[in-house]
Write an enzyme that holds these catalytic residues in place. Sequence first.
Site, PDB file in Angstrom:
ATOM      1  N   ASN A 148     -15.328   4.991  -0.468  1.00  0.00           N
ATOM      2  CA  ASN A 148     -16.089   4.294  -1.509  1.00  0.00           C
ATOM      3  C   ASN A 148     -17.572   4.586  -1.320  1.00  0.00           C
ATOM      4  O   ASN A 148     -17.956   5.281  -0.381  1.00  0.00           O
ATOM      5  CB  ASN A 148     -15.786   2.791  -1.477  1.00  0.00           C
TER       6      ASN A 148
ATOM      7  N   ASP B 154      -9.014  -1.338   0.460  1.00  0.00           N
ATOM      8  CA  ASP B 154      -7.933  -2.321   0.395  1.00  0.00           C
ATOM      9  C   ASP B 154      -6.577  -1.678   0.655  1.00  0.00           C
ATOM     10  O   ASP B 154      -5.667  -2.319   1.145  1.00  0.00           O
ATOM     11  CB  ASP B 154      -7.927  -3.004  -0.975  1.00  0.00           C
TER      12      ASP B 154
ATOM     13  N   LYS C 119      -2.268  20.089   5.232  1.00  0.00           N
ATOM     14  CA  LYS C 119      -3.025  20.076   3.983  1.00  0.00           C
ATOM     15  C   LYS C 119      -2.087  20.248   2.777  1.00  0.00           C
ATOM     16  O   LYS C 119      -1.223  21.132   2.780  1.00  0.00           O
ATOM     17  CB  LYS C 119      -4.050  21.213   4.023  1.00  0.00           C
TER      18      LYS C 119
ATOM     19  N   PRO D 229      -4.822  -4.088   6.501  1.00  0.00           N
ATOM     20  CA  PRO D 229      -5.016  -5.460   6.994  1.00  0.00           C
ATOM     21  C   PRO D 229      -6.353  -5.990   6.476  1.00  0.00           C
ATOM     22  O   PRO D 229      -7.320  -5.227   6.358  1.00  0.00           O
ATOM     23  CB  PRO D 229      -5.059  -5.282   8.520  1.00  0.00           C
ATOM     24  N   ASP D 230      -6.396  -7.268   6.150  1.00  0.00           N
ATOM     25  CA  ASP D 230      -7.675  -7.880   5.780  1.00  0.00           C
ATOM     26  C   ASP D 230      -8.330  -8.357   7.083  1.00  0.00           C
ATOM     27  O   ASP D 230      -7.917  -9.366   7.672  1.00  0.00           O
ATOM     28  CB  ASP D 230      -7.466  -9.036   4.795  1.00  0.00           C
ATOM     29  N   ILE D 231      -9.325  -7.616   7.524  1.00  0.00           N
ATOM     30  CA  ILE D 231      -9.918  -7.860   8.852  1.00  0.00           C
ATOM     31  C   ILE D 231     -10.600  -9.227   8.867  1.00  0.00           C
ATOM     32  O   ILE D 231     -10.400 -10.046   9.766  1.00  0.00           O
ATOM     33  CB  ILE D 231     -10.921  -6.738   9.201  1.00  0.00           C
TER      34      ILE D 231
ATOM     35  N   PHE E 218     -18.700 -10.657   2.866  1.00  0.00           N
ATOM     36  CA  PHE E 218     -19.455 -10.181   1.715  1.00  0.00           C
ATOM     37  C   PHE E 218     -18.494 -10.088   0.536  1.00  0.00           C
ATOM     38  O   PHE E 218     -17.303  -9.839   0.726  1.00  0.00           O
ATOM     39  CB  PHE E 218     -20.073  -8.799   1.992  1.00  0.00           C
TER      40      PHE E 218
ATOM     41  N   LYS F 196     -12.825 -16.297  -3.050  1.00  0.00           N
ATOM     42  CA  LYS F 196     -12.603 -15.437  -1.878  1.00  0.00           C
ATOM     43  C   LYS F 196     -12.906 -16.183  -0.586  1.00  0.00           C
ATOM     44  O   LYS F 196     -12.192 -16.062   0.408  1.00  0.00           O
ATOM     45  CB  LYS F 196     -13.530 -14.221  -2.024  1.00  0.00           C
TER      46      LYS F 196
ATOM     47  N   LYS G 129      -9.930 -16.560   2.064  1.00  0.00           N
ATOM     48  CA  LYS G 129      -9.981 -15.827   3.336  1.00  0.00           C
ATOM     49  C   LYS G 129     -10.279 -16.744   4.524  1.00  0.00           C
ATOM     50  O   LYS G 129     -10.008 -16.384   5.652  1.00  0.00           O
ATOM     51  CB  LYS G 129     -11.037 -14.725   3.256  1.00  0.00           C
TER      52      LYS G 129
HETATM   53  O1  C5P Z   1     -11.401  -8.746  -0.807  1.00  0.00           O
HETATM   54  P1  C5P Z   1     -12.709  -8.057  -0.710  1.00  0.00           P
HETATM   55  O2  C5P Z   1     -12.594  -6.612  -0.266  1.00  0.00           O
HETATM   56  O3  C5P Z   1     -13.598  -8.179  -1.889  1.00  0.00           O
HETATM   57  O4  C5P Z   1     -13.448  -8.856   0.455  1.00  0.00           O
HETATM   58  C1  C5P Z   1     -14.694  -8.506   0.904  1.00  0.00           C
HETATM   59  C2  C5P Z   1     -14.938  -9.038   2.276  1.00  0.00           C
HETATM   60  O5  C5P Z   1     -13.776  -8.920   3.091  1.00  0.00           O
HETATM   61  C3  C5P Z   1     -15.997  -8.243   2.996  1.00  0.00           C
HETATM   62  O6  C5P Z   1     -16.656  -9.112   3.879  1.00  0.00           O
HETATM   63  C4  C5P Z   1     -15.181  -7.178   3.702  1.00  0.00           C
HETATM   64  O7  C5P Z   1     -15.891  -6.646   4.821  1.00  0.00           O
HETATM   65  C5  C5P Z   1     -13.957  -7.958   4.115  1.00  0.00           C
HETATM   66  N1  C5P Z   1     -12.712  -7.157   4.164  1.00  0.00           N
HETATM   67  C6  C5P Z   1     -12.103  -6.909   5.364  1.00  0.00           C
HETATM   68  N2  C5P Z   1     -10.916  -6.227   5.406  1.00  0.00           N
HETATM   69  C7  C5P Z   1     -10.344  -5.768   4.271  1.00  0.00           C
HETATM   70  C8  C5P Z   1     -10.955  -6.003   3.042  1.00  0.00           C
HETATM   71  C9  C5P Z   1     -12.145  -6.703   3.025  1.00  0.00           C
HETATM   72  O8  C5P Z   1     -12.627  -7.325   6.412  1.00  0.00           O
HETATM   73  N3  C5P Z   1      -9.202  -5.093   4.344  1.00  0.00           N
END
Ligand code: C5P
Length: 398
Positions: free
Chosen positions: A208, A276, A286, A304-306, A324, A338, A342
């Site tokens: 991105n 995501d 390749k 994973p959502d860290i 953020f 959010k 979260k």
């Molecule tokens: O869900 P979204 O991507 O908009 O959430 C943004 C926040 O979640 C940011 O603080 C980003 O660093 C964190 N994040 C994360 N792991 C992910 C997706 C988002 O830590 N897989």
Amino acid sequence: MLSGKRILLIIGGGIAAYKVLDLIRRLRERGVHVTPVLTASGEEFITPLSVGALAGSRVYRDLFDLTDEAEMGHIQLSRAADLLVVAPATADMMARMAGGMANDLATTLLLATDKQVLLAPAMNVRMWRHPATERNLATLRGGGIHFVGPNDGEMACGEFGPGRMAEPLEIVAAIEAALAVGPLTGRHVIITSGPTHEPIDPVRYIANRSSGTQGAALAAALRDLGARVSFITGPASVPPPQGVDVTRIETAREMHEAVLDHLPADAAVFAAAVADWRVSNAAERKLKKDATGKAPKLDFTENPDILASVAQMTKGRPRLIVGFAAETHDVIANAEAKRTRKGCDWIVANDVSPASGIMGGTENAVTILSAAGAETWPRMSKEAVAARLAGRIAAALA
Ligand code: C5P
């Protein structure tokens, strides 16, 4: 800023010891008093004469030197400095420190000190990545030890990867950061920053437009308030700030692992733009066009959502967790949803629609959302946002 400071410099046994001669010179130029401790293996690489001449000080070498003990005992030596620096810090030195050993002058000083300690590791890449070294690193980090490097690059042994000792000026910056006194002195903050790269095949990836500017500015601002900063960054287009402990990763899963490796922390700020999804059928070789002209089909799996995983930890959760939210519409409503979903304490929300010029730009316009409500700040430079946010974090941890 460093003038008049006292550094006890422990020189380990590794080829990088030659860089320590330059480090001593750089520190002396800045008015630092350097007291060198040359380990027996360090002495295989550089001589006491050159170390002593550059430091303008006597060189301590042996635990059982009675003259030394009469002049200054090892306990006193370990406490007379403002900071202890170990460079190069070898795998063996780290193992002995992690095990609490005191079997030579260097490790005895490190065990007896009541001051902060900064390590500049240097070793072969396989030694650095060995599970035993990783365990020792985690133990030392958990004990509040500061780290600078190692850097990636070609090494004296001919291999390539992380293991090169940080350059003398990087070590000087880390010393300045370790000695910085402010409201966050003694606090540890983890920051994620930049984009992640999710491989499609060995040469292609999904990414991105995040430049890492806001995360880097925040790391510098927290460092300046005295925090020990663990900066975990994807492939960003701005360099990481000096004086912070940098871990470079590429994928979201690597970022997640690195964050967990750096816990415990007093606060964690998730400024990274994490992908995501990752490609679940990434190719080992390749991808090639073929005669049928059919485009490859990519399958995706959620990363994973860290932030959520750390915010929802039942044990060892950092006291303050900041996320953020980069949104292109309904910024405040989406960001507040959010925050609760979260489980983080604050969300820094911003509008990243192309018209705002924020993503990849130098300015930011943010709203801080917390249980106390929403507060919108005027548009300002990302450095100014960072300074203000760092001040807020310091106040919250006070
Ligand atoms: O869900 P979204 O991507 O908009 O959430 C943004 C926040 O979640 C940011 O603080 C980003 O660093 C964190 N994040 C994360 N792991 C992910 C997706 C988002 O830590 N897989």
